[in-house]
Write an enzyme that holds these catalytic residues in place. Structure first.
Site, mmCIF file in Angstrom:
data_model
loop_
_atom_site.group_PDB
_atom_site.id
_atom_site.type_symbol
_atom_site.label_atom_id
_atom_site.label_comp_id
_atom_site.label_asym_id
_atom_site.label_seq_id
_atom_site.Cartn_x
_atom_site.Cartn_y
_atom_site.Cartn_z
ATOM 1 N N ASP A 183 66.028 88.510 56.501
ATOM 2 C CA ASP A 183 66.330 89.906 56.828
ATOM 3 C C ASP A 183 66.732 90.650 55.555
ATOM 4 O OD1 ASP A 183 68.770 88.354 56.797
ATOM 5 O OD2 ASP A 183 69.795 90.112 57.568
ATOM 6 N N HIS A 494 60.121 82.700 58.491
ATOM 7 C CA HIS A 494 60.711 83.946 59.011
ATOM 8 C C HIS A 494 61.336 84.676 57.816
ATOM 9 C CE1 HIS A 494 62.560 86.410 62.239
ATOM 10 N NE2 HIS A 494 63.536 86.546 61.365
ATOM 11 N N ASP A 543 56.866 75.748 62.603
ATOM 12 C CA ASP A 543 56.470 76.577 61.457
ATOM 13 C C ASP A 543 55.797 77.858 61.954
ATOM 14 O OD1 ASP A 543 55.799 77.553 58.972
ATOM 15 O OD2 ASP A 543 54.038 76.261 58.731
ATOM 16 N N GLU A 552 63.708 80.191 59.232
ATOM 17 C CA GLU A 552 64.114 81.253 58.323
ATOM 18 C C GLU A 552 64.525 80.611 56.997
ATOM 19 O OE1 GLU A 552 66.970 84.094 59.905
ATOM 20 O OE2 GLU A 552 66.802 85.352 58.123
HETATM 21 O O1 9MR Z 1 73.268 80.707 58.937
HETATM 22 C C1 9MR Z 1 73.833 81.417 60.012
HETATM 23 C C2 9MR Z 1 74.134 80.459 61.130
HETATM 24 O O2 9MR Z 1 75.122 79.560 60.728
HETATM 25 C C3 9MR Z 1 74.594 81.235 62.358
HETATM 26 O O3 9MR Z 1 74.758 80.340 63.441
HETATM 27 C C4 9MR Z 1 73.553 82.288 62.702
HETATM 28 C C5 9MR Z 1 73.916 83.127 63.910
HETATM 29 O O4 9MR Z 1 75.047 83.874 63.672
HETATM 30 O O5 9MR Z 1 73.381 83.152 61.596
HETATM 31 C C6 9MR Z 1 72.891 82.492 60.462
HETATM 32 O O6 9MR Z 1 72.803 83.395 59.428
HETATM 33 C C7 9MR Z 1 71.844 84.417 59.515
HETATM 34 C C8 9MR Z 1 72.595 85.722 59.385
HETATM 35 O O7 9MR Z 1 73.376 85.920 60.548
HETATM 36 C C9 9MR Z 1 71.669 86.888 59.119
HETATM 37 N N1 9MR Z 1 70.787 86.628 58.024
HETATM 38 C C10 9MR Z 1 69.992 85.433 58.226
HETATM 39 C C11 9MR Z 1 70.896 84.234 58.338
HETATM 40 C C12 9MR Z 1 70.116 82.931 58.409
HETATM 41 O O8 9MR Z 1 69.475 82.757 59.612
#
Ligand code: 9MR
Length: 579
Positions: A183, A494, A543, A552
């Site tokens: 993101d 992602h 994938d 991601e």
């Molecule tokens: O890495 C994060 C994971 O530990 C959490 O469970 C999840 C949901 O809150 O979010 C992950 O982090 C994401 C972040 O919220 C937004 N940017 C992408 C991150 C990786 O997926």
């Protein structure tokens, strides 16, 4: 052509060859033979897994198909998390240089792999270079990024204060920094653990990624490229500190942007309220930076220390400014955290080392034996480990007897994880698959690395290598989890830029999240008519671009990867001429 560019070309050629699944000697390439798809360093353990096979022996063949080594497969029983019946092959004693494959009695063969020295060099460089590709605001230059060049997006000069900041009007300029993940947000908590982990590498090896090794705009400035790349994030982090010392939690749009390139992602961006977690992680990162940069850049070192001290005093006055959840109108990553003992420990430890002041020591002394290896969400649960690693450093003023307490605890954790490897069917240290599980493996590898660094005990280095084997393909999915590195690697990550840039290959050098039994993205996948292949934890990976929960990428997953690879590789020959 630089060596890693060569590797990418080689990889593309190999992929086309791979499609046929048939090699020259008429044997079938099978991904049920789970190898490290990069290869194995000379004099290191060389093990692989075969799932669900009747074969009881294996051969190693060279590129001409000649058999040059033979061995037996050892039954390791069933692995519940993958539902496989597992056999292990071991050719650790085989130390010829070259490119080889494994062949089973049923004639199935593995992907090719190398045995050699400094095999992880290109992976290390591209792994760190991925942070350059994630840089926000500035143009990403063809000279440094090749086909991944792109115009800069997100100037972030006008970022509106969200009402959670306590301000009803106004805006702030907060340019630069890295995109957090797939993101386009910037999140201080995650930035903290990421720069902390990468600075910890510089602490144990100030020479790795020396100037010119990375080929980024700062290459040739006489300063270490790792520190140059990290400074890009630190400079942004400093813009997130308010005048009173507190640090804003994050900077994002209200909802995630679509899958468009940065220049087309133009929704309003908001500064979200301050939090104690963000302020402490900021204080810790700045305190580390103050001592690691001061040799090259004394002014920057002083600035970082002043920022750290201001942040610390805000956190002491506001110890419960919890970021428990997003405000109602904000849907981007929360990075919520309400248990902040680890954050207080980390910040106090770094400030103690950087200032030598007893008041910080008083806060950490009762916890010196408290290091844990926790799985899941390192950014929330174990930032204190960075503090423990720093306290062991020769630069730390901690008394030797106190360092010994930390070291004893570190080694007992490393021993117990090594014991898990010994007894696990797949010989891996972690059997827990949640969001970002690959980073749990990599953080275990960091622990082994630090244990090896302080003791020289080869057992820890072997555990580190075996953990990397998992990441590069010795796992139940058959994927090497690093984009661009291996024979079967993620192609549909992602990641907005990789999806929107019209280039077949994703950005190279990224660690994908990996298997995640919680599968928060099943709805997303379902709408696209896709689903996970297996319900089992170790195989809950797909994938596909819709899979934000398993495919991601994220800066805090690449950071421990860089730590371990940076420790292993010799970057001293990678001298580039800067025009
Ligand atoms: O890495 C994060 C994971 O530990 C959490 O469970 C999840 C949901 O809150 O979010 C992950 O982090 C994401 C972040 O919220 C937004 N940017 C992408 C991150 C990786 O997926």
């Amino acid at each position: 052509m630089k060596s890693h560019q060569f590797f990418i070309v080689f990889f593309i050629i190999f992929l086309s060859f791979q499609c046929s699944q048939q090699d020259d000697s008429n044997t079938m390439v099978s991904d049920k033979i789970r190898i490290n798809q990069i290869g194995y360093e000379i004099n290191s353990p060389k093990r692989f897994i075969v799932s669900d096979t009747e074969s009881e022996a294996f051969e190693i063949i060279n590129e001409s198909g000649d058999v040059i080594h033979e061995g037996i497969l050892i039954d390791r029983g069933e692995w519940k998390s993958s539902g496989e019946s597992v056999k292990l092959g071991d050719f650790s004693t085989f130390n010829d240089y070259g490119t080889f494959r494994i062949r089973l009695e049923d004639q199935e063969t593995s992907y090719p792999f190398q045995i050699g020295s400094n095999l992880y060099l290109d992976a290390a460089i591209d792994g760190l270079k991925s942070f350059y590709l994630q840089r926000m605001t500035i143009d990403i230059d063809q000279k440094y990024a090749g086909v991944y060049r792109r115009p800069g997006g997100h100037p972030d000069t006008v970022c509106y204060f969200h009402e959670s900041t306590g301000r009803s009007t106004g805006y702030k300029s907060s340019p630069g920094g890295w995109y957090d993940a797939g993101d386009y947000g910037k999140y201080i908590v995650n930035a903290g653990i990421t720069v902390g982990t990468m600075l910890a590498l510089n602490d144990i090896n100030p020479y790795v990624f020396q100037d010119g090794s990375l080929w980024i705009p700062e290459s040739g400035n006489g300063k270490n490229d790792l520190l140059d790349e990290i400074k890009f994030e630190l400079d942004w982090m400093r813009t997130m500190q308010d005048d009173d010392g507190g640090v804003f939690h994050k900077l994002t749009t209200k909802n995630f942007e679509g899958f468009v390139m940065p220049v087309e992602a133009v929704n309003d961006r908001y500064i979200i309220g301050k939090s104690t977690a963000a302020t402490l992680d900021f204080a810790a990162s700045m305190a580390m930076a103050s001592r690691l940069y001061k040799e090259f850049d004394p002014v920057f070192g002083e600035t970082c220390l002043a920022s750290a001290l201001k942040a610390w005093s805000w956190a002491m006055n506001n110890p419960e400014a919890y970021y428990a959840k997003n405000p109602e109108d904000i849907q981007t990553g929360a990075y919520n955290d309400v248990i902040l003992d680890e954050e207080f420990f980390w910040a106090a430890a770094e400030l103690y080392i950087s200032t030598g002041e007893e008041k910080y020591h008083d806060l950490i002394q009762d916890d010196l034996s408290g290091m844990e290896f926790r799985v899941e969400e390192s950014w929330r649960n174990y930032v204190d480990n960075i503090g423990y690693y720093s306290l062991l450093s020769p630069k730390s003023p901690l008394k030797e007897a106190d360092k010994k307490i930390i070291e004893d605890r570190l080694l007992s954790l490393a021993d117990s994880l090594t014991n898990v490897i010994e007894n696990h069917p797949y010989r891996i240290p972690v059997d827990h698959f949640k969001w970002g599980s690959n980073s749990d493996f990599l953080n275990a590898a960091v622990l082994f690395t630090v244990a090896h660094h302080y003791t020289g005990d080869l057992l820890y280095k072997e555990s580190m290598y075996e953990t990397l084997d998992y990441i590069f393909g010795k796992n139940a999915t058959g994927y090497s989890f690093i984009t661009g590195f291996g024979s079967k690697t993620p192609m549909h990550i992602h990641h907005r830029q990789s999806e929107a840039d019209g280039i077949l290959d994703p950005f190279p050098g990224f660690v994908v999240g990996g298997p995640n039994i919680s599968r928060q993205d099943e709805g997303n996948l379902g709408s696209a008519g896709k689903e996970y292949e297996s319900p089992l934890p170790a195989r809950s990976y797909i994938d596909e671009v819709e899979s934000f929960a398993s495919n991601e990428i994220c800066i805090n997953w690449n950071a421990p990867y860089i730590f371990v690879l940076g420790y292993l590789v010799d970057t001293s020959d990678e001298t580039l001429i800067v025009e």
